[in-house]
Design an enzyme around this catalytic site. Structure first.
Site, PDB file in Angstrom:
ATOM      1  N   THR A  46      52.515  30.608  14.095  1.00  0.00           N
ATOM      2  CA  THR A  46      54.716  30.875  14.137  1.00  0.00           C
ATOM      3  C   THR A  46      55.260  29.863  14.892  1.00  0.00           C
ATOM      4  O   THR A  46      55.878  29.696  14.178  1.00  0.00           O
ATOM      5  CB  THR A  46      54.688  31.919  14.756  1.00  0.00           C
ATOM      6  OG1 THR A  46      54.257  32.951  13.510  1.00  0.00           O
ATOM      7  CG2 THR A  46      56.308  32.085  14.380  1.00  0.00           C
ATOM      8  N   TYR A  60      58.823  34.032   7.009  1.00  0.00           N
ATOM      9  CA  TYR A  60      59.116  32.600   7.612  1.00  0.00           C
ATOM     10  C   TYR A  60      57.443  32.049   6.880  1.00  0.00           C
ATOM     11  O   TYR A  60      57.317  32.969   6.421  1.00  0.00           O
ATOM     12  CB  TYR A  60      59.591  32.420   8.922  1.00  0.00           C
ATOM     13  CG  TYR A  60      58.811  33.257   9.628  1.00  0.00           C
ATOM     14  CD1 TYR A  60      58.585  34.028  10.551  1.00  0.00           C
ATOM     15  CD2 TYR A  60      57.002  32.402   9.953  1.00  0.00           C
ATOM     16  CE1 TYR A  60      57.839  34.955  11.195  1.00  0.00           C
ATOM     17  CE2 TYR A  60      56.413  33.150  11.196  1.00  0.00           C
ATOM     18  CZ  TYR A  60      56.441  34.001  11.881  1.00  0.00           C
ATOM     19  OH  TYR A  60      56.112  34.632  12.436  1.00  0.00           O
ATOM     20  N   SER A  93      46.896  32.132  11.059  1.00  0.00           N
ATOM     21  CA  SER A  93      45.911  31.871  12.147  1.00  0.00           C
ATOM     22  C   SER A  93      45.020  33.020  11.725  1.00  0.00           C
ATOM     23  O   SER A  93      44.194  33.013  11.829  1.00  0.00           O
ATOM     24  CB  SER A  93      45.798  32.347  13.182  1.00  0.00           C
ATOM     25  OG  SER A  93      46.330  33.536  13.476  1.00  0.00           O
ATOM     26  N   THR A 126      49.628  33.347  16.431  1.00  0.00           N
ATOM     27  CA  THR A 126      49.826  34.302  17.246  1.00  0.00           C
ATOM     28  C   THR A 126      48.315  35.842  16.642  1.00  0.00           C
ATOM     29  O   THR A 126      47.789  36.874  17.733  1.00  0.00           O
ATOM     30  CB  THR A 126      50.673  34.805  17.952  1.00  0.00           C
ATOM     31  OG1 THR A 126      51.461  36.238  16.885  1.00  0.00           O
ATOM     32  CG2 THR A 126      51.239  34.512  18.344  1.00  0.00           C
ATOM     33  N   ASP A 127      48.466  36.340  15.382  1.00  0.00           N
ATOM     34  CA  ASP A 127      47.650  36.975  15.003  1.00  0.00           C
ATOM     35  C   ASP A 127      46.296  36.773  15.290  1.00  0.00           C
ATOM     36  O   ASP A 127      45.337  37.954  15.845  1.00  0.00           O
ATOM     37  CB  ASP A 127      47.759  36.901  13.330  1.00  0.00           C
ATOM     38  CG  ASP A 127      48.915  37.191  12.827  1.00  0.00           C
ATOM     39  OD1 ASP A 127      49.294  37.303  11.500  1.00  0.00           O
ATOM     40  OD2 ASP A 127      49.352  37.825  13.668  1.00  0.00           O
ATOM     41  N   LYS A 199      47.135  41.081  21.271  1.00  0.00           N
ATOM     42  CA  LYS A 199      48.403  41.123  20.562  1.00  0.00           C
ATOM     43  C   LYS A 199      48.534  42.483  20.752  1.00  0.00           C
ATOM     44  O   LYS A 199      47.431  43.545  19.949  1.00  0.00           O
ATOM     45  CB  LYS A 199      47.668  40.804  19.662  1.00  0.00           C
ATOM     46  CG  LYS A 199      49.463  40.318  18.818  1.00  0.00           C
ATOM     47  CD  LYS A 199      49.868  39.352  17.549  1.00  0.00           C
ATOM     48  CE  LYS A 199      50.798  39.387  16.624  1.00  0.00           C
ATOM     49  NZ  LYS A 199      51.212  37.960  15.557  1.00  0.00           N
ATOM     50  N   GLU A 320      28.680  58.845  23.871  1.00  0.00           N
ATOM     51  CA  GLU A 320      28.417  59.530  22.877  1.00  0.00           C
ATOM     52  C   GLU A 320      27.256  59.387  21.429  1.00  0.00           C
ATOM     53  O   GLU A 320      26.826  60.158  20.606  1.00  0.00           O
ATOM     54  CB  GLU A 320      29.916  59.448  22.330  1.00  0.00           C
ATOM     55  CG  GLU A 320      31.093  59.809  22.569  1.00  0.00           C
ATOM     56  CD  GLU A 320      30.807  61.391  22.392  1.00  0.00           C
ATOM     57  OE1 GLU A 320      31.900  62.180  23.183  1.00  0.00           O
ATOM     58  OE2 GLU A 320      30.262  61.629  21.803  1.00  0.00           O
TER      59      GLU A 320
HETATM   60  N1  DGL Z   1      50.589  33.965  10.138  1.00  0.00           N
HETATM   61  C1  DGL Z   1      50.793  34.292  11.857  1.00  0.00           C
HETATM   62  C2  DGL Z   1      49.654  33.952  12.082  1.00  0.00           C
HETATM   63  O1  DGL Z   1      49.732  32.237  12.361  1.00  0.00           O
HETATM   64  C3  DGL Z   1      52.085  34.442  11.906  1.00  0.00           C
HETATM   65  C4  DGL Z   1      52.420  35.020  13.525  1.00  0.00           C
HETATM   66  C5  DGL Z   1      52.244  34.032  14.558  1.00  0.00           C
HETATM   67  O2  DGL Z   1      51.637  32.771  14.497  1.00  0.00           O
HETATM   68  O3  DGL Z   1      53.431  34.609  15.487  1.00  0.00           O
HETATM   69  O4  DGL Z   1      48.974  33.843  13.502  1.00  0.00           O
END
Ligand code: DGL
Length: 363
Positions: A46, A60, A93, A126-127, A199, A320
């Protein structure tokens, strides 16, 4: 006064202007020599995303803006570091896999071995940012700072968080005090260790959290401040080396929930998993309808790691489940997705569950 006066004055003025220009040039060269050399490796996400309007913060397109444009969008960076940019790849990602991890890790190690590189920033979606960060935390062979950064809003959005996150990440990567702390994640003015960050929100800019173990520092006014360190081994203190690797062992995660059976476990083993992380409920509990499949998988040579879907806390060995009797490994505090990464790297060294359990208590 001879006619030569104006010529003499002109000559003197030219001399002064030349000396001034030379002094300015020398000063800028001198300043550049004082600034840290930071390489930005761009991978997509992103932070490189674009939306149809300035209010488009979902829906987006990620991974469209190139590294030179990312750098050009933050001219303040040039005042605090000598920055070079490389576009390692340009993808969202969720699509990053073993090949990208190995490519990135090898490039990072080559760059950090160069004396003229002081630190590295990796721009990333971020993913799966936390996963790439943890993989690098275990395989980067340098004390120099490596900082992962992303954004939750595309570059076209109102109050986009990418530019300030990138500026902060460059400041952090250029700070000598950031060295020796393992791979870091710089988001939302916070500094996290790659080991414990996750995240935690689908869309908000404060999404990266290290909720119980806490951030290791903050970035305020562009200046990093540190308050603690992670105590587990990382970077130069790990036994893992990707130099000669062109692939990673297949390790998968099976998620537990009410009424779960053994279909996922059996399918993952049949598909060739050499390691299996069970994201158990609670303290890594094994549902009765899943446990036999895990026991059989272990007997068939698959290394089984008990983790927890809970998110915080230690999965207790022999808590467990009787791990000693079942020859299972426990994930300590690692999330299922990070336990998978450590198990992948462990399997490049050994299949001994005793050795692998040591690794989960070391890293
Ligand atoms: N498609 C997600 C990624 O590339 C977008 C999320 C982001 O980068 O914040 O991880």
């Amino acid at each position: 006064m001879s006619k030569q006066f104006p010529q003499a004055v002109r000559a003197m003025l030219c001399g002064f202007m030349f000396m001034f220009a030379a002094a300015v040039q020398a000063e800028s060269v001198n300043n550049a020599a004082k600034l840290p050399n930071v390489t930005i490796l761009a991978t997509g996400g992103t932070i490189a995303g674009t939306g149809a309007t300035s209010t488009t913060t979902v829906g987006y397109t990620a991974a469209t803006v190139g590294v030179q444009s990312l750098i050009a969008a933050v001219p303040e960076i040039a005042k605090v570091a000598n920055v070079t940019g490389e576009q390692v790849f340009q993808i969202a990602s969720e699509n990053i896999g073993d090949a990208q991890w190995l490519q990135l890790a090898k490039r990072v190690n080559v760059l950090l071995a160069q004396p003229n590189v002081d630190g590295i920033v990796i721009t990333h979606g971020t993913d799966t940012l936390e996963e790439t960060a943890y993989f690098l935390h275990l395989v980067v062979k340098s004390k120099k700072p490596v900082v992962l950064v992303g954004s939750m809003r595309p570059s076209t959005a109102l109050s986009a968080d990418g530019p300030i996150n990138l500026y902060n990440a460059v400041r952090l990567a250029g700070t000598p005090e950031a060295a020796g702390r393992g791979v870091l994640v710089a988001m939302n003015d916070q500094i996290h260790s790659a080991r414990d960050v996750t995240k935690a929100n689908t869309t908000t800019t404060d999404t990266f959290r290290t909720s119980e173990l806490g951030v290791i520092g903050y970035i305020q006014g562009g200046k990093p401040f540190f308050y603690r360190n992670v105590v587990r081994n990382h970077t130069l203190d790990t036994e893992f080396d990707v130099t000669k690797l062109d692939g990673l062992p297949q390790v998968d995660v099976a998620y537990a929930y009410a009424n779960v059976g053994d279909v996922a476990v059996n399918a993952l083993v049949a598909a060739g998993a050499r390691g299996l992380v069970h994201a158990g409920v609670g303290n890594g509990s094994l549902p009765a309808r899943t446990k036999p499949a895990l026991v059989k998988a272990r007997k068939d040579g698959v290394v089984v790691v008990r983790a927890s879907r809970v998110g915080q806390g230690i999965v207790a060995r022999n808590g467990e489940a009787n791990d000693d009797a079942l020859d299972f490994v426990v994930a300590d505090t690692l999330s299922p997705q990070k336990a998978r990464i450590l198990l992948m790297l462990a399997l490049t060294k050994t299949t001994s569950t005793r050795e692998i359990q040591r690794m989960f208590y070391t890293y």
